[in-house]
Motif scaffolding. Structure first.
Motif, short mmCIF file in Angstrom:
data_model
loop_
_atom_site.label_atom_id
_atom_site.label_comp_id
_atom_site.label_asym_id
_atom_site.label_seq_id
_atom_site.Cartn_x
_atom_site.Cartn_y
_atom_site.Cartn_z
N PHE A 114 15.56 38.43 -14.33
CA PHE A 114 15.81 38.42 -15.40
C PHE A 114 15.01 38.49 -16.67
O PHE A 114 14.01 38.31 -16.88
N SER A 115 16.21 38.10 -17.56
CA SER A 115 15.49 38.55 -19.12
C SER A 115 14.98 37.50 -19.34
O SER A 115 15.08 36.50 -18.76
N GLN A 116 13.90 38.17 -20.64
CA GLN A 116 13.23 36.95 -21.15
C GLN A 116 14.29 36.21 -21.66
O GLN A 116 13.79 34.30 -21.10
N ARG A 117 15.22 35.89 -22.10
CA ARG A 117 16.30 35.49 -22.71
C ARG A 117 16.13 33.98 -22.22
O ARG A 117 17.07 32.88 -22.25
N VAL A 118 17.06 34.50 -20.43
CA VAL A 118 17.59 34.40 -19.24
C VAL A 118 16.29 33.02 -18.53
O VAL A 118 16.48 31.93 -18.51
N LYS A 119 15.49 33.45 -19.09
CA LYS A 119 14.52 32.59 -17.57
C LYS A 119 13.79 31.45 -18.16
O LYS A 119 14.54 30.64 -17.35
#
Lengths: 396, 396
Positions: free
Chosen positions: B5-10
């Motif tokens: 997952f993207s950093q923003r979603v993690k």
């Protein structure tokens, strides 16, 4: 005030298609550039009567806040329907309802992509999706299209050489803009290649139900038992685009993150439209409606094909297509495509230049896209006649 | 498959409110945690008849693709209406129609914010917006609320010390969750402070038309001649939240970038709902409808206030409020707020813990939020009675 825009926005340009659409609705313009469903394809009477009973009988259901992941009966029905009709989806898959399939592209990108990560896509590909990927600062890597779908060698090479690939974006049926349908053999190869490299496939299928020739092929998602494919579907081309109801079927781990992202974007999608779509599927003869749509587009595509045979030969060629809404036409070598499109617009015939669909708009391209669903029969004939005339003039 | 997952979603978590809402619709639960308009506040008959004539007379208008920036007659009408009724907007301002006001938060953040940039907000503030800002990896900096609105000293200090501030987010009327209304004096000071520092103000006003006591105050946007304020409005609380129609009024340079971002998110918002809202404003007695709404909420808030007087005194206090949908209640020092909320849920009375509205959920907080628009009168009385009982039990 001096406004400081984010880096992601600084380089974004409005979609060339939307910009062209603005002018294409001016009086007297022949809109071969659009992508709208034919106005006679909408199930007016069904929507009107379904809406009437909904707003009379259970209006609070249609007007109150609802769940982010979508109207539960529609999610459940779609899961069953996609499994039974298309053999698509596993026990581990879930459904999210989105504000058009465009939002699937947005949410998946938001969920997976860090700035600078790579998205593989077909070249050419749908400009709306490419712009969404760009808005997250994706690095786009185009893989050339062939007559039977994306180049498998090109895809294998890209998978081997590109860094931080988050997914491969494909429209396997009647691709926008090329009209190409990926062969079954290639679907299998594409699936295996991506699975083996641990790269997700984003399968966008807005036109799959609009096949008017040839045989249906299994979707890539139907081959997927391992959670490799995120499938994007839409009611825009088969019920109504103004309703903005799309959906995704994919691995629940990913769908659940997309739901969290959707909370922040729009809380949930318009619930009236979700209920209308559900009732259209369950309370009306939806398969008969789809047969009627295919008949409309079969007939309209025949009008276009006949006009192209008459006015385009031998200068302009086109890809064969068995469904969808578009024809991909190619000018002879040496003819200036952008000048051709410009001359068309001056004579009030709007088409979309092929460069709009490339990952790099500056690359050379001899093709342009014609839509046959929006124009009337007369507009199709007249538009193609004028375009043929322009090509002959330019040929000198 | 192993999903990256993207950093923003993690680090994103589902909104605590949405998670609580899921349980709050279980049978037997008293939903003091919701934020839904009262079911009897919807203009059912108007929507039904407006929809009937729309789908009978000009259905293609309601079903075909439309423009990203929104239904032109609604945009034009809103510009005029907001100027005439609220003295809001300049010649340089434009209107965009969004999928709920939530999408204004999303689009403005996407337009302005690079990862790590700072958003100033009131503390506490609306969790839905905070989560949107977080989804773009904003650094949130909370400025304490006082009885007459945000602390001006706190705001001045934050403006002086924080780096890369992109905007200050405020809900000046009947703030969610605190119920506080910003005084006119503070509106002026906040405007001047932000203008002088070149920092945009995002003014979120979902409840402004739901004042049932005291006097209307000018919005901050009404003070703005210099393009400092982006104003977010919504029909969710005054027509229907399920329709998802919001809007922003702001400097055209910014609005135009937001339109480009919206193209990539959902192409446009559901057009049926936009037309219904436009006709509700222009073909029905909208001001009479608003008066009826205020009457409903005045009555419901009185039910809550009476129950709180009876059951909360002297242990639980609350902020005075002159409109909106919420009461912000505070437990005595030393009483464990999260335990209190948990005990309520065990006895099927759902409220939202105040920590959910902080920029850092781990910070101490003695408050919780009660909604009085969703529950019935009986639920309000019974819920408050049980909460009062729990407080007395915990006090020992």
């Amino acid at each position: 005030m001096n406004y400081q825009f984010s880096q992601r926005v600084k380089d974004l340009k409005p979609s060339a298609i939307r910009e062209i659409l603005k002018n294409s609705s001016a009086p007297g313009v022949i809109p071969l550039s659009a992508g709208n469903p034919a106005p006679d394809a909408f199930p007016y009477e069904d929507i009107r009567t379904l809406s009437e009973s909904l707003l009379a009988d259970t209006p609070v259901e249609a007007l109150q806040y609802s769940l982010t992941e979508g109207y539960a009966p529609l999610r459940e029905y779609l899961k069953k329907y996609m499994a039974e009709k298309y053999g698509l989806g596993t026990d581990n898959d879930q459904v999210i309802i989105t504000s058009g399939a465009q939002q699937v592209m947005d949410l998946l990108t938001k969920t997976l992509l860090n700035e600078g990560d790579t998205v593989l896509c077909e070249a050419p590909s749908f400009i709306g999706s490419l712009n969404t990927f760009r808005s997250y600062r994706a690095r786009l890597c185009g893989v050339p299209m062939e007559e039977d779908g994306v180049s498998v060698e090109g895809l294998a090479k890209a998978l081997d050489t590109e860094k931080n690939i988050k997914y491969f974006y494909t429209i396997p049926n009647f691709q926008n803009p090329s009209g190409v349908t990926m062969s079954l053999e290639k679907r299998k190869r594409v699936y295996e290649l991506c699975r083996d490299r641990g790269v997700l496939i984003l399968e966008d299928n807005p036109y799959g139900d609009l096949r008017f020739a040839g045989e249906d092929l299994p979707s890539i998602k139907a081959l997927d038992q391992e959670g490799v494919v995120m499938y994007a579907g839409s009611f825009s081309k088969v019920i109504s685009p103004g309703m903005r109801v799309g959906y995704a079927v994919g691995p629940q781990e990913v769908i659940q993150k997309m739901v969290v992202c959707k909370q922040g974007e729009d809380v949930h999608s318009n619930i009236w439209a979700q209920i209308i779509c559900h009732r259209m599927l369950t309370q009306r003869d939806y398969e008969a409606h789809l047969r009627r749509l295919r008949e409309i587009y079969r007939r309209k595509s025949a009008v276009l094909l006949q006009a192209m045979e008459e006015h385009f030969r031998p200068l302009i060629s086109w890809n064969p297509f068995e469904g969808g809404l578009f024809a991909w036409c190619t000018l002879p070598k040496g003819m200036d495509m952008l000048d051709f499109v410009k001359r068309g617009a001056e004579r009030k015939v709007c088409v979309v230049p092929g460069t709009a669909f490339l990952t790099d708009e500056a690359e050379p391209c001899q093709s342009f896209r014609i839509n046959f669903s929006t124009p009337t029969d007369e507009q199709l004939k007249e538009g193609v006649r004028i375009l043929g005339e322009i090509a002959r003039e330019m040929q000198g």
